[in-house]
Design a protein around this motif. Structure first.
Motif, PDB file in Angstrom:
ATOM      1  N   GLY A  40      91.059  24.148  12.684  1.00 33.72           N
ATOM      2  CA  GLY A  40      91.409  23.307  13.817  1.00 33.72           C
ATOM      3  C   GLY A  40      92.347  23.992  14.795  1.00 33.72           C
ATOM      4  N   SER A  41      92.149  23.694  16.068  1.00 34.13           N
ATOM      5  CA  SER A  41      93.041  24.189  17.125  1.00 34.13           C
ATOM      6  C   SER A  41      92.990  23.184  18.271  1.00 34.13           C
ATOM      7  CB  SER A  41      92.633  25.589  17.607  1.00 34.13           C
ATOM      8  OG  SER A  41      91.323  25.582  18.131  1.00 34.13           O
ATOM      9  N   VAL A  42      94.158  22.681  18.668  1.00 38.08           N
ATOM     10  CA  VAL A  42      94.219  21.613  19.667  1.00 38.08           C
ATOM     11  C   VAL A  42      95.376  21.848  20.632  1.00 38.08           C
ATOM     12  CG1 VAL A  42      93.211  19.893  18.114  1.00 38.08           C
ATOM     13  CG2 VAL A  42      95.686  20.184  18.196  1.00 38.08           C
ATOM     14  N   HIS A  48      91.308  12.713  16.672  1.00 35.33           N
ATOM     15  CA  HIS A  48      90.426  13.886  16.622  1.00 35.33           C
ATOM     16  C   HIS A  48      90.073  14.247  18.059  1.00 35.33           C
ATOM     17  CE1 HIS A  48      86.948  16.438  15.954  1.00 35.33           C
ATOM     18  NE2 HIS A  48      87.156  16.399  14.635  1.00 35.33           N
ATOM     19  N   ALA A  49      90.232  15.531  18.415  1.00 38.41           N
ATOM     20  CA  ALA A  49      89.916  15.946  19.788  1.00 38.41           C
ATOM     21  C   ALA A  49      88.395  15.767  20.040  1.00 38.41           C
ATOM     22  CB  ALA A  49      90.297  17.411  19.968  1.00 38.41           C
ATOM     23  N   ASN A  88      85.506  21.429  19.154  1.00 40.07           N
ATOM     24  CA  ASN A  88      86.409  20.454  18.536  1.00 40.07           C
ATOM     25  C   ASN A  88      86.168  20.278  17.032  1.00 40.07           C
ATOM     26  OD1 ASN A  88      84.031  18.978  18.532  1.00 40.07           O
ATOM     27  ND2 ASN A  88      84.991  17.079  19.222  1.00 40.07           N
ATOM     28  N   ASP A 128      89.144  19.395  14.443  1.00 38.68           N
ATOM     29  CA  ASP A 128      90.354  19.257  15.263  1.00 38.68           C
ATOM     30  C   ASP A 128      91.044  17.918  14.979  1.00 38.68           C
ATOM     31  OD1 ASP A 128      89.945  21.721  16.345  1.00 38.68           O
ATOM     32  OD2 ASP A 128      89.306  21.019  18.316  1.00 38.68           O
ATOM     33  N   VAL A 150      98.252  19.917  13.829  1.00 36.08           N
ATOM     34  CA  VAL A 150      96.975  19.682  13.169  1.00 36.08           C
ATOM     35  C   VAL A 150      97.256  19.203  11.747  1.00 36.08           C
ATOM     36  CG1 VAL A 150      94.853  20.769  12.329  1.00 36.08           C
ATOM     37  CG2 VAL A 150      95.791  21.412  14.570  1.00 36.08           C
ATOM     38  N   GLU A 201      90.449  20.203  22.902  1.00 32.63           N
ATOM     39  CA  GLU A 201      90.107  21.340  22.058  1.00 32.63           C
ATOM     40  C   GLU A 201      91.028  22.512  22.373  1.00 32.63           C
ATOM     41  OE1 GLU A 201      88.136  19.906  24.248  1.00 32.63           O
ATOM     42  OE2 GLU A 201      86.311  19.146  23.297  1.00 32.63           O
ATOM     43  N   GLY A 202      91.280  23.334  21.376  1.00 35.67           N
ATOM     44  CA  GLY A 202      92.152  24.491  21.586  1.00 35.67           C
ATOM     45  C   GLY A 202      91.373  25.723  21.981  1.00 35.67           C
ATOM     46  N   THR A 229      97.548  25.061  15.715  1.00 31.63           N
ATOM     47  CA  THR A 229      96.502  25.273  14.720  1.00 31.63           C
ATOM     48  C   THR A 229      96.932  24.701  13.364  1.00 31.63           C
ATOM     49  OG1 THR A 229      97.288  27.398  13.847  1.00 31.63           O
ATOM     50  CG2 THR A 229      95.994  27.456  15.892  1.00 31.63           C
ATOM     51  N   ALA A 241      94.170  15.907  14.768  1.00 33.06           N
ATOM     52  CA  ALA A 241      95.502  16.059  15.352  1.00 33.06           C
ATOM     53  C   ALA A 241      96.367  14.838  15.057  1.00 33.06           C
ATOM     54  CB  ALA A 241      95.390  16.258  16.865  1.00 33.06           C
TER      55      ALA A 241
END
Length: 231
Positions: free
Chosen positions: A130-132, A100-101, A180, A183, A122, A175-176, A151, A185
């Motif tokens: 979510g976006s990382v 997890h971010a 976070n 997020d 993700v 984080e994207g 995403t 991942a």
């Protein structure tokens, strides 16, 4: 009418076929050895085997944005082992790392490991949320790879990074586009391709990928076949 003494004997079709078959076998054999498809006697080969990061222990204390990171599971929530099967865009993975971010995992690079690879994204457990961003580093000094923003609406992306002399493999997820939140991942199927000493052709385990690469220079002798030897 008799044949003259100097007339050559007529060769039968069967003899012609034997000559052609022998010549073809010699040519194909030499070509196969020269191209590395068949190992000449006494030639050593290099093989590669996969080492999964989820079977290794981090070299430093892991950093994770929510609870502990997971081995062969998605991140889940705040408890150890509360994740599910790794899944990105509907594709499931038996091996990998769920984080997890913001996340940071560091592994000592085993000697002889040449490539790091994974499928990133993700995890499906957060839907389209979510976006990382995924990053691969050599310690803190050199970034080897940086993904675009990934995403929950996207499928997995394949990453393959040449390690060279990397001894401190650092996997980072940030984080994207926003904070976070959700997020989750996945470094799915995260593994190292490592050299294995092999001096002969060996039957390897099903999970092992074998690459035949000649490690010596081989001189192929010229083979001469006399027609008299084929009778």
């Amino acid at each position: 009418m008799s044949k003259s003494a100097g007339s050559p004997a007529k060769q039968s079709p069967r003899r012609h076929k034997r000559i052609l078959t022998a010549a073809t076998s010699i040519i194909l054999g030499v070509a196969a050895i020269a191209s590395g498809l068949i190992p000449p006697a006494g030639v050593a080969f290099a093989a590669t085997t996969d080492v999964f990061l989820s079977d290794m222990s981090p070299s430093l204390a892991p950093v994770n944005g929510l609870g502990p990171y997971e081995r062969d599971l998605s991140n889940g929530e705040s408890l150890d082992g509360d994740g599910a099967t790794l899944q990105i865009g509907g594709k499931s993975f038996a091996k990998g790392l769920g984080v997890h971010a913001r996340s940071e995992l560091r592994f000592g690079g085993p000697a002889g490991c040449k490539t790091f690879s994974a499928e990133i994204g993700v995890d499906d457990e957060v839907g389209s949320s979510g976006s990382v961003v995924f990053e691969v580093w050599n310690g803190t000094k050199r970034r080897l790879y940086r993904s675009s923003v990934r995403t929950g609406a996207q499928g997995p992306a394949l990453v393959s990074v040449s390690l060279g002399r990397v001894v401190d493999l650092r996997l980072v997820v940030t984080e994207g586009r926003d904070n976070n939140s959700r997020d989750h991942a996945d470094w799915a199927d995260a593994k190292l391709a490592c050299d294995v000493a092999a001096t002969t052709t060996t039957t390897l385990a099903p999970t092992t990928t074998t690459t035949l690469v000649p490690t010596t220079t081989t001189t192929v002798p010229l083979v001469t076949t006399h027609l008299s030897d084929l009778d």
